[in-house]
Enzyme design. Structure first.
Site, PDB file in Angstrom:
ATOM      1  N   HIS A 152     -79.014  38.891 -47.393  1.00  0.00           N
ATOM      2  CA  HIS A 152     -77.862  38.520 -48.221  1.00  0.00           C
ATOM      3  C   HIS A 152     -78.268  37.352 -49.122  1.00  0.00           C
ATOM      4  CE1 HIS A 152     -74.497  40.244 -45.439  1.00  0.00           C
ATOM      5  NE2 HIS A 152     -75.528  41.081 -45.550  1.00  0.00           N
ATOM      6  N   GLU A 206     -76.898  34.536 -49.697  1.00  0.00           N
ATOM      7  CA  GLU A 206     -76.798  33.218 -49.054  1.00  0.00           C
ATOM      8  C   GLU A 206     -78.030  32.911 -48.206  1.00  0.00           C
ATOM      9  OE1 GLU A 206     -72.521  34.979 -48.735  1.00  0.00           O
ATOM     10  OE2 GLU A 206     -74.567  35.735 -48.911  1.00  0.00           O
ATOM     11  N   CYS A 240     -69.907  36.322 -45.258  1.00  0.00           N
ATOM     12  CA  CYS A 240     -69.601  37.106 -44.068  1.00  0.00           C
ATOM     13  C   CYS A 240     -69.845  36.230 -42.830  1.00  0.00           C
ATOM     14  CB  CYS A 240     -70.493  38.352 -44.034  1.00  0.00           C
ATOM     15  SG  CYS A 240     -72.229  37.990 -43.700  1.00  0.00           S
ATOM     16  N   CYS A 281     -73.507  34.939 -42.575  1.00  0.00           N
ATOM     17  CA  CYS A 281     -73.833  33.909 -43.561  1.00  0.00           C
ATOM     18  C   CYS A 281     -73.059  32.615 -43.302  1.00  0.00           C
ATOM     19  CB  CYS A 281     -73.585  34.432 -44.966  1.00  0.00           C
ATOM     20  SG  CYS A 281     -74.738  35.762 -45.416  1.00  0.00           S
TER      21      CYS A 281
END
Length: 147
Positions: free
Chosen positions: A52, A54, A82, A85
Site C-alpha cells: 500500500h 502508506e 486501512c 496501514c
C-alpha cells in the site's frame, strides 16, 4: 507548504497508481515542510498485498532517514488508511496522518476502527480528515471503470 498542497502531491501519486491499474491511493510523508518520501499503491505490480502507498512511503522514509521511528512526521494520504496501514503508523510512531477521503468499508482510523487512538497501544497518531474532492473522485472513477 499547506496541508492542501501536500494532499495535492499525494493525489499526484494516486494518479500514477490509477494509470498503472492500481487502486489509486497516494501518500506523502513530510517533516515540517520537507517531503521525505512519496509512494503510490503497487499491490498488483509487486503481487504483494502489503504494498500500500502508506507502507511504501514509511519504508522509504525509514531508509532515507536511517531510523525506525518517524516521530515528528505527518503522512498525507488520499484515502483513510486501512487497519494494516493505521497500525503501521502506530508502529513507525508517525505523529499525524491527514487523509482526503473516508473509507467506510475498511477505514482503520475513524470509519470502522480507531486504531491510531487506541489507548491500549503504546503510541497515538493524531488524525485529520481533510475532505478533498479529487481524492474521492479518482477512487470513484477507478471502481466505476472496473465494473
Amino acid at each position: 507548504m499547506k496541508r492542501e498542497e501536500f494532499i495535492t502531491l499525494a493525489l499526484k501519486e494516486a494518479e500514477k497508481a490509477f494509470n498503472e491499474g492500481e487502486v489509486p491511493v497516494g501518500a506523502v510523508l513530510v517533516s515540517g515542510s520537507q517531503v521525505i518520501s512519496k509512494a503510490h499503491n503497487k499491490v498488483e505490480a509487486t503481487k504483494d498485498p502489503s504494498a500500500h502507498a502508506e507502507i511504501l512511503a514509511l519504508r522509504e522514509a525509514s531508509k532515507r532517514l536511517g531510523r525506525k521511528f518517524l516521530d515528528g512526521t505527518t503522512l498525507y494520504v488520499t484515502l483513510e488508511p486501512c487497519p494494516m496501514c493505521a497500525y503501521a503508523l502506530v508502529l513507525w510512531r508517525v505523529s499525524e496522518v491527514v487523509f482526503g477521503a473516508l473509507d467506510p468499508k475498511s477505514g482503520g482510523v475513524v470509519s470502522l476502527y480507531n486504531i491510531t487512538q487506541d489507548p491500549r497501544l503504546n503510541h497515538r497518531v493524531r488524525w485529520v480528515y481533510l475532505p478533498t474532492e479529487g481524492c474521492s473522485k479518482i477512487l470513484s472513477a477507478f471502481f466505476r471503470n472496473r465494473r
